[in-house]
Design a protein around this motif. Structure first.
Motif, mmCIF file in Angstrom:
data_model
loop_
_atom_site.group_PDB
_atom_site.id
_atom_site.type_symbol
_atom_site.label_atom_id
_atom_site.label_comp_id
_atom_site.label_asym_id
_atom_site.label_seq_id
_atom_site.Cartn_x
_atom_site.Cartn_y
_atom_site.Cartn_z
ATOM 1 N N THR A 93 0.752 -1.333 -0.202
ATOM 2 C CA THR A 93 -0.267 0.136 -0.248
ATOM 3 C C THR A 93 1.143 1.328 -0.270
ATOM 4 O OG1 THR A 93 -0.087 0.180 2.314
ATOM 5 C CG2 THR A 93 -2.110 -1.202 0.994
ATOM 6 N N PHE A 94 1.995 0.774 -0.160
ATOM 7 C CA PHE A 94 2.816 2.352 0.066
ATOM 8 C C PHE A 94 3.842 2.546 -1.090
ATOM 9 C CE2 PHE A 94 1.183 2.455 4.779
ATOM 10 C CZ PHE A 94 0.869 3.917 5.355
ATOM 11 N N THR A 95 4.263 1.198 -1.444
ATOM 12 C CA THR A 95 5.152 1.522 -2.745
ATOM 13 C C THR A 95 4.347 0.673 -4.042
ATOM 14 O OG1 THR A 95 5.230 -0.475 -2.149
ATOM 15 C CG2 THR A 95 6.920 0.201 -1.159
ATOM 16 N N GLU A 96 5.202 1.202 -4.755
ATOM 17 C CA GLU A 96 4.681 0.883 -6.653
ATOM 18 C C GLU A 96 5.455 -0.381 -6.965
ATOM 19 O OE1 GLU A 96 2.689 2.342 -8.111
ATOM 20 O OE2 GLU A 96 2.086 4.104 -7.598
ATOM 21 N N THR A 97 4.841 -1.468 -8.023
ATOM 22 C CA THR A 97 5.821 -2.195 -8.285
ATOM 23 C C THR A 97 5.270 -2.796 -9.668
ATOM 24 O OG1 THR A 97 5.348 -3.414 -5.544
ATOM 25 C CG2 THR A 97 5.566 -4.591 -7.623
ATOM 26 N N ALA B 48 9.527 1.941 -5.702
ATOM 27 C CA ALA B 48 9.535 3.103 -5.333
ATOM 28 C C ALA B 48 8.391 3.665 -4.487
ATOM 29 C CB ALA B 48 9.064 4.364 -6.644
ATOM 30 N N PHE B 49 8.354 4.435 -3.653
ATOM 31 C CA PHE B 49 7.451 4.238 -1.821
ATOM 32 C C PHE B 49 6.423 5.306 -2.427
ATOM 33 C CE2 PHE B 49 6.526 7.115 1.153
ATOM 34 C CZ PHE B 49 6.073 6.535 2.421
ATOM 35 N N THR B 50 5.050 5.747 -2.239
ATOM 36 C CA THR B 50 4.037 5.859 -2.480
ATOM 37 C C THR B 50 3.219 6.405 -1.697
ATOM 38 O OG1 THR B 50 2.745 7.057 -4.404
ATOM 39 C CG2 THR B 50 3.395 4.350 -4.050
ATOM 40 N N LEU B 51 2.670 7.737 -1.741
ATOM 41 C CA LEU B 51 1.467 7.541 -0.640
ATOM 42 C C LEU B 51 -0.137 7.883 -2.023
ATOM 43 C CD1 LEU B 51 2.695 10.437 2.164
ATOM 44 C CD2 LEU B 51 2.393 7.983 2.170
ATOM 45 N N ALA B 52 0.565 7.257 -3.041
ATOM 46 C CA ALA B 52 -0.583 7.672 -4.259
ATOM 47 C C ALA B 52 -2.132 6.814 -4.032
ATOM 48 C CB ALA B 52 -0.137 7.690 -5.247
ATOM 49 N N HIS B 53 -1.640 5.709 -3.131
ATOM 50 C CA HIS B 53 -3.191 4.911 -2.894
ATOM 51 C C HIS B 53 -3.978 5.508 -1.522
ATOM 52 C CE1 HIS B 53 -0.910 2.435 -5.882
ATOM 53 N NE2 HIS B 53 0.512 1.690 -4.676
ATOM 54 N N TRP B 54 -3.287 5.953 -1.345
ATOM 55 C CA TRP B 54 -4.240 6.644 0.765
ATOM 56 C C TRP B 54 -3.996 7.991 -0.599
ATOM 57 C CZ3 TRP B 54 -4.338 3.716 4.925
ATOM 58 C CH2 TRP B 54 -4.081 2.504 4.796
ATOM 59 N N HIS B 55 -4.558 8.495 -1.720
ATOM 60 C CA HIS B 55 -4.992 9.647 -1.558
ATOM 61 C C HIS B 55 -6.160 9.710 -0.738
ATOM 62 C CE1 HIS B 55 -6.457 6.977 -5.064
ATOM 63 N NE2 HIS B 55 -7.391 8.252 -5.554
ATOM 64 N N PHE B 56 -7.564 8.654 -0.637
ATOM 65 C CA PHE B 56 -8.728 8.502 -0.949
ATOM 66 C C PHE B 56 -8.976 9.338 0.878
ATOM 67 C CE2 PHE B 56 -7.149 4.044 1.487
ATOM 68 C CZ PHE B 56 -7.242 4.761 2.747
ATOM 69 N N LEU B 57 -7.787 9.867 1.997
ATOM 70 C CA LEU B 57 -7.803 9.757 2.592
ATOM 71 C C LEU B 57 -7.783 11.985 2.852
ATOM 72 C CD1 LEU B 57 -4.980 8.331 4.572
ATOM 73 C CD2 LEU B 57 -7.397 7.800 5.348
ATOM 74 N N TRP B 58 -7.541 12.374 1.237
ATOM 75 C CA TRP B 58 -8.283 13.861 1.440
ATOM 76 C C TRP B 58 -8.086 14.176 -0.026
ATOM 77 C CZ3 TRP B 58 -3.191 11.117 1.551
ATOM 78 C CH2 TRP B 58 -2.116 10.723 0.221
ATOM 79 N N GLN B 59 -8.951 12.977 -0.528
ATOM 80 C CA GLN B 59 -9.436 13.829 -1.679
ATOM 81 C C GLN B 59 -10.437 12.154 -2.159
ATOM 82 O OE1 GLN B 59 -7.135 13.430 -4.973
ATOM 83 N NE2 GLN B 59 -8.394 14.135 -6.408
ATOM 84 N N ASP B 60 -11.902 12.494 -2.344
ATOM 85 C CA ASP B 60 -12.787 11.745 -2.953
ATOM 86 C C ASP B 60 -12.602 10.503 -3.621
ATOM 87 O OD1 ASP B 60 -13.907 12.509 -0.155
ATOM 88 O OD2 ASP B 60 -15.665 13.536 -1.274
ATOM 89 N N LEU B 61 -12.979 9.815 -4.029
ATOM 90 C CA LEU B 61 -12.992 8.590 -5.011
ATOM 91 C C LEU B 61 -13.963 9.071 -6.120
ATOM 92 C CD1 LEU B 61 -11.252 5.289 -3.291
ATOM 93 C CD2 LEU B 61 -11.116 7.150 -4.599
ATOM 94 N N PRO B 62 -14.014 8.721 -6.802
ATOM 95 C CA PRO B 62 -14.417 9.368 -7.934
ATOM 96 C C PRO B 62 -16.141 7.815 -7.562
ATOM 97 C CG PRO B 62 -13.030 8.663 -9.394
ATOM 98 C CD PRO B 62 -12.551 8.825 -7.734
ATOM 99 N N GLY B 63 -17.349 8.423 -7.496
ATOM 100 C CA GLY B 63 -18.339 7.714 -7.482
ATOM 101 C C GLY B 63 -19.153 7.571 -6.365
#
Length: 273
Positions: free
Chosen positions: A31-35, A44-59
């Motif tokens: 959940t914190f990396t890209e594969t 690579a390390f990323t926080l993109a998968h946790w973007h639902f915490l600050w941005q509503d998911l579509p639908g």
């Protein structure tokens, strides 16, 4: 268990737990990396998968509103179960009420009913009283389904409280309610916390009742939100789904770590007919 067998059992349990531990570690790392496709190790390390915490998911509704709904659902269910069970169990344990045996048997029968068998009747009742597709309606249904378990467990603890303690207080002029609240209830306190935790976890993890009885976004809980992600073909993202799942499971893991000793006291009360 023999002291000689204890190390062997410990080693076997440790080996059996390795796949489960590795699964959770991989879930957390993923959940914190890209594969890259076709590779096992992340690059690579990323926080993109946790973007639902600050941005509503579509639908999908806002995750924090859904989390608040889930917290209200679980905590209110817990409060109702603990308060009503503690009073009902005392009545069944101590008072010679009419049809006492019938009520005790009814408690066990109600606990044996699968939730799915009651859905149609519950759906019709909630529609009739105007509580369909509302959080209070689902809370009342969930609490009522958890009450038989709570009543039966607490009755076992009440049965172990000596009668002499209550009789002495009553002879000194205390009312039955005061005896229950100030003398008996503190003696069964070891059962109240585990019952509250189990009721909270039952509400936190409930999926079927909110999905069927409160399908609207305004009353959505995390279990329904998570199921909606996996069913969303237009915005399917497995990494985000894993992150939401970890977010959903975190309070449960924290509760278990903090209260694991108290949970072991749940079944120490026994039962008496």
């Amino acid at each position: 268990m023999s002291n000689k067998l204890l190390p062997v059992v410990t080693i076997l349990l440790g080996l059996a737990s390795v796949p489960l531990v590795l699964m959770y570690v991989y879930l957390l790392v993923d959940t914190f990396t890209e594969t890259r496709a076709g590779e096992w190790l992340p690059h690579a390390f990323t926080l993109a998968h946790w973007h639902f915490l600050w941005q509503d998911l579509p639908g999908h509704p806002n995750i924090w509103a859904v989390t608040l709904n889930t917290m209200l659902f679980a905590s209110t269910t817990t409060l109702l179960v603990v308060v009503i069970s503690s009073a009902a169990a005392y009545t069944l344990s101590r008072m010679d009420i009419p049809l006492r045996g019938f009520f005790l048997g009814g408690v066990m029968v109600l606990h044996a009913f699968p939730t799915v068998t009651l859905l149609i009747a519950t759906f019709l009742i909630l529609q009739y009283v105007g509580l369909y597709d509302t959080l209070p309606g689902v809370i009342l249904v969930k609490a009522s389904l958890e009450l038989p378990f709570g009543i039966w467990i607490l009755k076992g603890f009440y049965d172990k409280v000596p009668w002499e303690i209550e009789m002495a207080a009553i002879q000194d002029g205390a009312s039955r309610f005061r005896v229950w609240r100030e003398i008996v209830l503190p003696l069964v306190r070891p059962a109240l916390l585990p019952l509250g935790i189990f009721s909270f976890l039952a509400g936190w993890s409930e999926y079927l009742l909110p999905q069927v009885l409160a399908p609207g976004n305004h009353a959505q809980v995390l279990s329904v939100y998570l199921a909606g992600l996996i069913a969303d073909d237009n915005n399917y993202d497995m990494a985000t789904f894993k992150a939401v799942g970890l977010f959903y499971a975190a309070p449960v893991m924290i509760l278990f770590i903090v209260f694991q000793k108290q949970l072991m006291n749940m079944y120490n009360g026994g039962n008496k007919g």
